[in-house]
Motif scaffolding. Structure first.
Motif, PDB file in Angstrom:
ATOM      1  N   ALA A 246       0.866  -1.137   0.053  1.00  0.00           N
ATOM      2  CA  ALA A 246      -0.110   0.069   0.144  1.00  0.00           C
ATOM      3  C   ALA A 246       0.900   1.211  -0.148  1.00  0.00           C
ATOM      4  N   LYS A 247       0.482   2.276  -0.612  1.00  0.00           N
ATOM      5  CA  LYS A 247       1.247   3.427  -0.662  1.00  0.00           C
ATOM      6  C   LYS A 247       0.986   4.326   0.579  1.00  0.00           C
ATOM      7  N   THR A 248      -0.202   4.384   0.784  1.00  0.00           N
ATOM      8  CA  THR A 248      -1.028   5.187   1.917  1.00  0.00           C
ATOM      9  C   THR A 248      -1.917   4.154   3.043  1.00  0.00           C
ATOM     10  N   CYS A 249      -1.593   4.367   4.220  1.00  0.00           N
ATOM     11  CA  CYS A 249      -2.226   3.580   5.077  1.00  0.00           C
ATOM     12  C   CYS A 249      -2.800   4.497   6.248  1.00  0.00           C
ATOM     13  N   ARG A 250      -3.685   3.889   6.908  1.00  0.00           N
ATOM     14  CA  ARG A 250      -4.175   4.759   8.041  1.00  0.00           C
ATOM     15  C   ARG A 250      -4.807   3.514   8.964  1.00  0.00           C
ATOM     16  N   LEU A 251      -4.225   3.965  10.349  1.00  0.00           N
ATOM     17  CA  LEU A 251      -4.514   3.147  11.301  1.00  0.00           C
ATOM     18  C   LEU A 251      -5.705   3.873  12.143  1.00  0.00           C
ATOM     19  N   GLU A 252      -6.742   3.050  12.545  1.00  0.00           N
ATOM     20  CA  GLU A 252      -7.975   3.615  13.123  1.00  0.00           C
ATOM     21  C   GLU A 252      -8.100   2.793  14.366  1.00  0.00           C
ATOM     22  N   GLY A 253      -8.741   3.266  15.394  1.00  0.00           N
ATOM     23  CA  GLY A 253      -9.054   2.591  16.626  1.00  0.00           C
ATOM     24  C   GLY A 253     -10.284   2.861  17.107  1.00  0.00           C
ATOM     25  N   CYS A 254     -10.911   2.036  17.917  1.00  0.00           N
ATOM     26  CA  CYS A 254     -12.099   2.420  18.950  1.00  0.00           C
ATOM     27  C   CYS A 254     -12.291   1.417  20.039  1.00  0.00           C
ATOM     28  N   LEU A 255     -13.053   1.626  21.063  1.00  0.00           N
ATOM     29  CA  LEU A 255     -13.545   0.758  21.988  1.00  0.00           C
ATOM     30  C   LEU A 255     -14.653   0.082  21.494  1.00  0.00           C
ATOM     31  N   LYS A 256     -14.792  -1.284  21.890  1.00  0.00           N
ATOM     32  CA  LYS A 256     -15.861  -1.987  21.360  1.00  0.00           C
ATOM     33  C   LYS A 256     -17.557  -1.145  21.331  1.00  0.00           C
ATOM     34  N   GLY A 257     -18.071  -1.240  20.370  1.00  0.00           N
ATOM     35  CA  GLY A 257     -19.397  -0.223  20.117  1.00  0.00           C
ATOM     36  C   GLY A 257     -19.015   1.057  19.826  1.00  0.00           C
ATOM     37  N   GLY A 258     -18.070   1.531  19.756  1.00  0.00           N
ATOM     38  CA  GLY A 258     -17.597   2.970  19.452  1.00  0.00           C
ATOM     39  C   GLY A 258     -17.312   3.019  17.901  1.00  0.00           C
ATOM     40  N   GLU A 259     -17.401   4.306  17.508  1.00  0.00           N
ATOM     41  CA  GLU A 259     -16.875   4.645  15.951  1.00  0.00           C
ATOM     42  C   GLU A 259     -15.410   4.656  15.911  1.00  0.00           C
ATOM     43  N   PHE A 260     -14.886   4.234  14.892  1.00  0.00           N
ATOM     44  CA  PHE A 260     -13.387   4.263  14.422  1.00  0.00           C
ATOM     45  C   PHE A 260     -12.967   5.770  14.253  1.00  0.00           C
ATOM     46  N   THR A 261     -11.697   5.972  14.918  1.00  0.00           N
ATOM     47  CA  THR A 261     -11.325   7.403  14.624  1.00  0.00           C
ATOM     48  C   THR A 261      -9.721   7.141  14.262  1.00  0.00           C
TER      49      THR A 261
ATOM     50  N   ARG B  81     -10.189  -2.426  19.208  1.00  0.00           N
ATOM     51  CA  ARG B  81     -10.336  -2.761  17.761  1.00  0.00           C
ATOM     52  C   ARG B  81      -9.607  -1.756  17.206  1.00  0.00           C
ATOM     53  N   ALA B  82      -8.776  -2.195  16.371  1.00  0.00           N
ATOM     54  CA  ALA B  82      -7.793  -1.576  15.354  1.00  0.00           C
ATOM     55  C   ALA B  82      -8.379  -2.022  14.008  1.00  0.00           C
ATOM     56  N   LYS B  83      -8.069  -0.763  13.209  1.00  0.00           N
ATOM     57  CA  LYS B  83      -8.584  -1.165  11.627  1.00  0.00           C
ATOM     58  C   LYS B  83      -7.300  -0.504  10.822  1.00  0.00           C
ATOM     59  N   ILE B  84      -6.810  -1.172   9.864  1.00  0.00           N
ATOM     60  CA  ILE B  84      -5.832  -0.672   9.262  1.00  0.00           C
ATOM     61  C   ILE B  84      -6.698  -0.739   7.674  1.00  0.00           C
ATOM     62  N   LEU B  85      -6.353   0.534   7.170  1.00  0.00           N
ATOM     63  CA  LEU B  85      -6.991   0.548   5.743  1.00  0.00           C
ATOM     64  C   LEU B  85      -5.796   1.054   4.883  1.00  0.00           C
ATOM     65  N   PHE B  86      -5.793   0.194   3.728  1.00  0.00           N
ATOM     66  CA  PHE B  86      -4.738   0.193   2.624  1.00  0.00           C
ATOM     67  C   PHE B  86      -5.331   0.945   1.565  1.00  0.00           C
ATOM     68  N   GLU B  87      -5.019   2.301   1.538  1.00  0.00           N
ATOM     69  CA  GLU B  87      -5.804   3.139   0.642  1.00  0.00           C
ATOM     70  C   GLU B  87      -5.338   3.312  -0.956  1.00  0.00           C
ATOM     71  N   ASN B  88      -4.226   3.214  -1.097  1.00  0.00           N
ATOM     72  CA  ASN B  88      -3.744   2.947  -2.250  1.00  0.00           C
ATOM     73  C   ASN B  88      -2.922   1.949  -2.527  1.00  0.00           C
TER      74      ASN B  88
END
Length: 141
Positions: free
Chosen positions: A72-87, A113-120
């Motif tokens: 991925a050229k650009t990545c974004r790490l997001e996180g939240c507590l269970k039931g919350g919105e990713f930031t 919770r952690a989310k990694i988005l592989f944007e490009n």
């Protein structure tokens, strides 16, 4: 000192698997410490993965090894507590190579919770190939 936060109880979901062939390219291969195996996404924009931890954690570093040409050229790490919105916790910009790359994460909040988005993707079709992934940090108190 930061240690790996991944454990048997950590759950992982991914956006896709190449040809739905989880036996050969499934998500479990990012965590098996085997240089011969990998997660291989199917084609498409914005591939992602989500990690659900058994307890709140504080991320201090992310380690990832892509296959050159399928990073991925650009990545974004997001996180939240269970039931919350990713930031958004951090943006990072991997190099397109086969090396293990380390990305420090500054002042991350406690999340389970952690989310990694592989944007490009470097790949024309949007595929991502990861041989190794680790999240380092501490358990939140």
């Amino acid at each position: 000192m930061a240690a790996s936060l991944l454990c048997r109880e950590t759950q992982c979901r991914v956006s896709s698997v190449l040809n739905r062939d989880v036996k050969q390219y499934g998500k479990k291969y990012m965590f098996d410490s085997n240089e011969e195996t990998c997660w291989n996404s199917d084609q498409g924009e914005r591939q992602w993965l989500i990690l659900d931890f058994p307890q709140p954690i504080m991320v201090s570093e992310l380690k990832v090894q892509f296959q050159g040409g399928f990073s991925a050229k650009t990545c974004r790490l997001e996180g939240c507590l269970k039931g919350g919105e990713f930031t958004v916790m951090s943006h990072f910009y991997p190099e397109d190579n086969n090396c293990l790359q380390c990305f420090p994460i500054q002042e991350a909040p406690a999340v389970d919770r952690a989310k990694i988005l592989f944007e490009n993707s470097a790949d024309f079709f949007g595929r991502i190939i990861i041989y190794s992934l680790d999240i380092l940090g501490e358990k939140a108190t």
